[in-house]
Motif scaffolding. Structure first.
Motif, PDB file in Angstrom:
ATOM      1  N   VAL A 112       0.972   4.080  -3.039  1.00  0.00           N
ATOM      2  CA  VAL A 112       0.761   5.519  -2.813  1.00  0.00           C
ATOM      3  C   VAL A 112       1.995   6.302  -3.239  1.00  0.00           C
ATOM      4  O   VAL A 112       1.889   7.363  -3.859  1.00  0.00           O
ATOM      5  CB  VAL A 112       0.393   5.787  -1.335  1.00  0.00           C
ATOM      6  N   PHE A 113       3.168   5.784  -2.925  1.00  0.00           N
ATOM      7  CA  PHE A 113       4.428   6.430  -3.310  1.00  0.00           C
ATOM      8  C   PHE A 113       4.511   6.578  -4.831  1.00  0.00           C
ATOM      9  O   PHE A 113       4.810   7.657  -5.345  1.00  0.00           O
ATOM     10  CB  PHE A 113       5.593   5.585  -2.769  1.00  0.00           C
ATOM     11  N   ILE A 114       4.198   5.510  -5.556  1.00  0.00           N
ATOM     12  CA  ILE A 114       4.209   5.567  -7.020  1.00  0.00           C
ATOM     13  C   ILE A 114       3.120   6.517  -7.521  1.00  0.00           C
ATOM     14  O   ILE A 114       3.339   7.286  -8.456  1.00  0.00           O
ATOM     15  CB  ILE A 114       4.035   4.159  -7.618  1.00  0.00           C
ATOM     16  N   GLY A 115       1.945   6.496  -6.876  1.00  0.00           N
ATOM     17  CA  GLY A 115       0.869   7.400  -7.262  1.00  0.00           C
ATOM     18  C   GLY A 115       1.253   8.863  -7.120  1.00  0.00           C
ATOM     19  O   GLY A 115       0.901   9.689  -7.969  1.00  0.00           O
ATOM     20  N   ILE A 116       1.966   9.192  -6.053  1.00  0.00           N
ATOM     21  CA  ILE A 116       2.426  10.572  -5.855  1.00  0.00           C
ATOM     22  C   ILE A 116       3.361  10.974  -6.989  1.00  0.00           C
ATOM     23  O   ILE A 116       3.219  12.047  -7.584  1.00  0.00           O
ATOM     24  CB  ILE A 116       3.136  10.721  -4.493  1.00  0.00           C
ATOM     25  N   ILE A 117       4.308  10.109  -7.305  1.00  0.00           N
ATOM     26  CA  ILE A 117       5.289  10.415  -8.355  1.00  0.00           C
ATOM     27  C   ILE A 117       4.595  10.568  -9.709  1.00  0.00           C
ATOM     28  O   ILE A 117       4.845  11.526 -10.442  1.00  0.00           O
ATOM     29  CB  ILE A 117       6.384   9.329  -8.401  1.00  0.00           C
ATOM     30  N   VAL A 118       3.689   9.646 -10.033  1.00  0.00           N
ATOM     31  CA  VAL A 118       2.989   9.701 -11.317  1.00  0.00           C
ATOM     32  C   VAL A 118       2.131  10.967 -11.413  1.00  0.00           C
ATOM     33  O   VAL A 118       2.102  11.631 -12.453  1.00  0.00           O
ATOM     34  CB  VAL A 118       2.134   8.431 -11.525  1.00  0.00           C
ATOM     35  N   SER A 119       1.452  11.321 -10.326  1.00  0.00           N
ATOM     36  CA  SER A 119       0.614  12.519 -10.380  1.00  0.00           C
ATOM     37  C   SER A 119       1.450  13.776 -10.555  1.00  0.00           C
ATOM     38  O   SER A 119       1.020  14.721 -11.207  1.00  0.00           O
ATOM     39  CB  SER A 119      -0.259  12.619  -9.129  1.00  0.00           C
ATOM     40  N   LYS A 120       2.622  13.805  -9.979  1.00  0.00           N
ATOM     41  CA  LYS A 120       3.475  14.987 -10.127  1.00  0.00           C
ATOM     42  C   LYS A 120       4.082  15.050 -11.531  1.00  0.00           C
ATOM     43  O   LYS A 120       4.249  16.136 -12.085  1.00  0.00           O
ATOM     44  CB  LYS A 120       4.594  15.002  -9.070  1.00  0.00           C
ATOM     45  N   ILE A 121       4.403  13.920 -12.108  1.00  0.00           N
ATOM     46  CA  ILE A 121       4.931  13.891 -13.472  1.00  0.00           C
ATOM     47  C   ILE A 121       3.834  14.283 -14.460  1.00  0.00           C
ATOM     48  O   ILE A 121       4.072  15.034 -15.404  1.00  0.00           O
ATOM     49  CB  ILE A 121       5.496  12.488 -13.820  1.00  0.00           C
ATOM     50  N   GLN A 122       2.633  13.783 -14.212  1.00  0.00           N
ATOM     51  CA  GLN A 122       1.508  14.042 -15.101  1.00  0.00           C
ATOM     52  C   GLN A 122       1.145  15.519 -15.153  1.00  0.00           C
ATOM     53  O   GLN A 122       0.780  16.046 -16.175  1.00  0.00           O
ATOM     54  CB  GLN A 122       0.326  13.218 -14.641  1.00  0.00           C
ATOM     55  N   TYR A 123       1.219  16.225 -14.026  1.00  0.00           N
ATOM     56  CA  TYR A 123       0.784  17.613 -13.957  1.00  0.00           C
ATOM     57  C   TYR A 123       1.921  18.623 -14.132  1.00  0.00           C
ATOM     58  O   TYR A 123       1.697  19.806 -14.022  1.00  0.00           O
ATOM     59  CB  TYR A 123       0.062  17.880 -12.640  1.00  0.00           C
ATOM     60  N   SER A 124       3.127  18.142 -14.381  1.00  0.00           N
ATOM     61  CA  SER A 124       4.214  19.112 -14.557  1.00  0.00           C
ATOM     62  C   SER A 124       4.506  19.407 -15.997  1.00  0.00           C
ATOM     63  O   SER A 124       3.892  18.989 -16.897  1.00  0.00           O
ATOM     64  CB  SER A 124       5.487  18.598 -13.885  1.00  0.00           C
TER      65      SER A 124
ATOM     66  N   LEU B 129       0.834  -1.199   0.000  1.00  0.00           N
ATOM     67  CA  LEU B 129       0.000   0.000   0.000  1.00  0.00           C
ATOM     68  C   LEU B 129       0.875   1.258   0.000  1.00  0.00           C
ATOM     69  O   LEU B 129       0.622   2.207  -0.743  1.00  0.00           O
ATOM     70  CB  LEU B 129      -0.923  -0.012   1.207  1.00  0.00           C
ATOM     71  N   GLY B 130       1.918   1.262   0.821  1.00  0.00           N
ATOM     72  CA  GLY B 130       2.859   2.386   0.835  1.00  0.00           C
ATOM     73  C   GLY B 130       3.524   2.579  -0.514  1.00  0.00           C
ATOM     74  O   GLY B 130       3.661   3.707  -0.995  1.00  0.00           O
ATOM     75  N   LEU B 131       3.935   1.478  -1.145  1.00  0.00           N
ATOM     76  CA  LEU B 131       4.563   1.562  -2.464  1.00  0.00           C
ATOM     77  C   LEU B 131       3.585   2.098  -3.499  1.00  0.00           C
ATOM     78  O   LEU B 131       3.956   2.948  -4.327  1.00  0.00           O
ATOM     79  CB  LEU B 131       5.084   0.187  -2.887  1.00  0.00           C
TER      80      LEU B 131
END
Length: 92
Positions: free
Chosen positions: A80-92, A76-78
């Motif tokens: 969420v961690f990947i989700g954070i990274i993907v969301s930041k890459i997607q919106y940058s 679950l931690g992994l």
């Protein structure tokens, strides 16, 4: 108690099945700052709230990834961690 993959995935060191726990401080901070960011939608306050929300969720994911009580919590931690990274890459 047997030491099967299912036991390692869902049981803690005491043999209890653990899927959800009471929120810890980083998760409480994330919830509070995310809700406040919905109220304060622009300006410096919103920027600070978003930074705090992202930082606290990152901290929660990191703690779960490396100190989770079972494989499910670590996965679950992994996720969420990947989700954070993907969301930041997607919106940058």
């Amino acid at each position: 108690m047997s030491n099967t993959l299912v036991d390692k995935t869902f049981r803690d060191s005491d043999g209890n099945i653990v899927i959800a726990e009471m929120p810890n401080l980083p998760l409480i901070v994330w919830i509070a700052t995310t809700l406040l960011a919905l109220i304060f939608t622009n300006g410096k306050i919103n920027t600070v709230l978003e930074v705090l929300a992202n930082g606290s969720l990152f901290t929660w994911a990191w703690l779960e990834l490396f100190q989770g009580v079972n494989y499910f919590r670590r996965a679950l931690g992994l996720a969420v961690f990947i989700g954070i990274i993907v969301s930041k890459i997607q919106y940058s």
